[in-house]
Design an enzyme around this catalytic site. Structure first.
Site, short mmCIF file in Angstrom:
data_model
loop_
_atom_site.label_atom_id
_atom_site.label_comp_id
_atom_site.label_asym_id
_atom_site.label_seq_id
_atom_site.Cartn_x
_atom_site.Cartn_y
_atom_site.Cartn_z
N GLY B 18 0.83 -1.20 0.00
CA GLY B 18 0.00 0.00 0.00
C GLY B 18 0.86 1.24 0.00
N GLY B 23 -2.73 2.51 5.98
CA GLY B 23 -3.24 1.58 6.98
C GLY B 23 -2.64 0.19 6.90
N HIS B 59 4.08 3.65 16.33
CA HIS B 59 3.74 2.26 16.01
C HIS B 59 3.90 1.37 17.25
CE1 HIS B 59 3.84 1.89 11.35
NE2 HIS B 59 3.36 3.05 11.71
#
Lengths: 177, 177, 177
Positions: B18, B23, B59
């Site tokens: 992606g 996401g 994260h």
């Protein structure tokens, strides 16, 4: 590889889009090679530096002797019209053709219409390969922005007429149409 | 969260591709967290500036205590092999690993083959996260062009072996394979 | 064009994503024009140069007299709230709105929440158009990187709430959600 009656397995016009190294050429070759040989390969690349020469040589080495290769950096529609009747055609790729047209200051809308007409008149299936270049940040320079716009318009025009449009991701085809 | 027999719910190898902020990490974490804990997180990021440090911290803060975090900026295949048997593995991300390999002038094809072998030998599912970077205008600098090519080749090699390939758009997964 | 009962044919919130010249605006207009007129068009573009003026003029010329056009380079949520009840709304586009917010140093997370609230309170369907910009090489400059991040976050937030998310490729819609 040669099997009778497979000519109908792919539509008359297929557009294979994708990013850099997404497996576009390989997938397009596989589509054509599922049809009876011989096949025609129309190359739009101009080997103006070593990087490009290496890339062209790599693609050419992968193809079997059943491919007739025609170089058409600018005269792509004419090249398609000149291909012997009944021979499936792979064009690799539209983005380089568009680059060449822009550098030579040709009329892009006229050239696009001419390409569409040549594809529609072909007596055998045509598969067109092109790079999707419009999904990054807006480029700083105006020429790159114009290129993105021209490529996007060309893709839309062809996709509207194509029987099949494929978006390649990591070597895998996603069917868009 | 821990439910017996869920180990078979995802294939042995999953590739989550992606764009920036699409996401990818969140989706990959959700795939792994559907399996019984504990889980292994292999981080390839090197915190060489504040922007990167902030991203890594964000994260890490999102992940629960059930995650074992291993840093492997270069030795990713070795790190995967060293994970205790039966523990699902998330690798985040391949693009940073590839960047590190290129900066350290490692042999990319050899490293790619080593990664594939490590993934295939894992006793638990592996989910690999990577950035799709090839859908913009051709970059001006040769290193960026080489990076796009290497990333594209790596993605194709992994996608061919993966049981599942996912392309993220706006936080939503599109199944490619 | 006006047919009763079509108001339910599209969900309350639709997000149309795509690259440059991928046919986003045209597709979004078609979605709205399938609903009973009149319609509202909220334009976020600021015509700060000739290239942009030409693009705005081209888009405006394409739309029929049934469209009410509202300019809202910054106050997009307020503009949506001020639209007469029951009138379907097209916002074109979020990437320019985000650019304007960043240049004016507005609070992006607050503005995003405000936009979501305005969309949810609308009494008629809302279609939002936005550019996907995160699929190229990581940009050199920090502002462009921040823009990619903000755009990605905004798209994720909206996509999570939208009833339909569409990714345009060469003028063709791919349904993501």
């Amino acid at each position: 590889m040669i099997r009778a009656g497979m000519m109908d397995d792919i539509p008359h016009l297929t557009l294979v889009l994708g990013g850099a190294r997404s497996g576009k050429s390989r997938h397009a070759e596989a589509l054509i090679e599922a049809l009876p040989a011989p096949w025609a390969y129309v190359a739009t690349a101009q080997a103006y530096d070593d990087e490009m020469r290496a890339r062209i040589a790599e693609h050419r080495a992968r193809r079997s002797q059943d491919w007739l290769t025609i170089d058409a950096p600018l005269t792509l529609p004419e090249a398609i019209r000149a291909i012997p009747a009944g021979r499936p055609v792979l064009v690799d790729c539209l983005t380089l053709w568009l680059t060449n047209l822009m550098l030579a200051e040709h009329d892009i809308p006229a050239a696009s219409r001419d390409l569409i007409e040549a594809c529609e008149r072909s007596t055998a299936p045509v598969v067109l390969v092109s790079n999707e270049v419009g999904l990054g940040i807006v480029p700083d320079n105006a020429l790159a922005r114009r290129f993105r716009d021209e490529a996007g318009r060309l893709h839309q025009n062809l996709a509207a007429r194509a029987g099949s449009v494929i978006f390649m991701v990591a070597g895998l085809p996603m069917r868009v149409k």
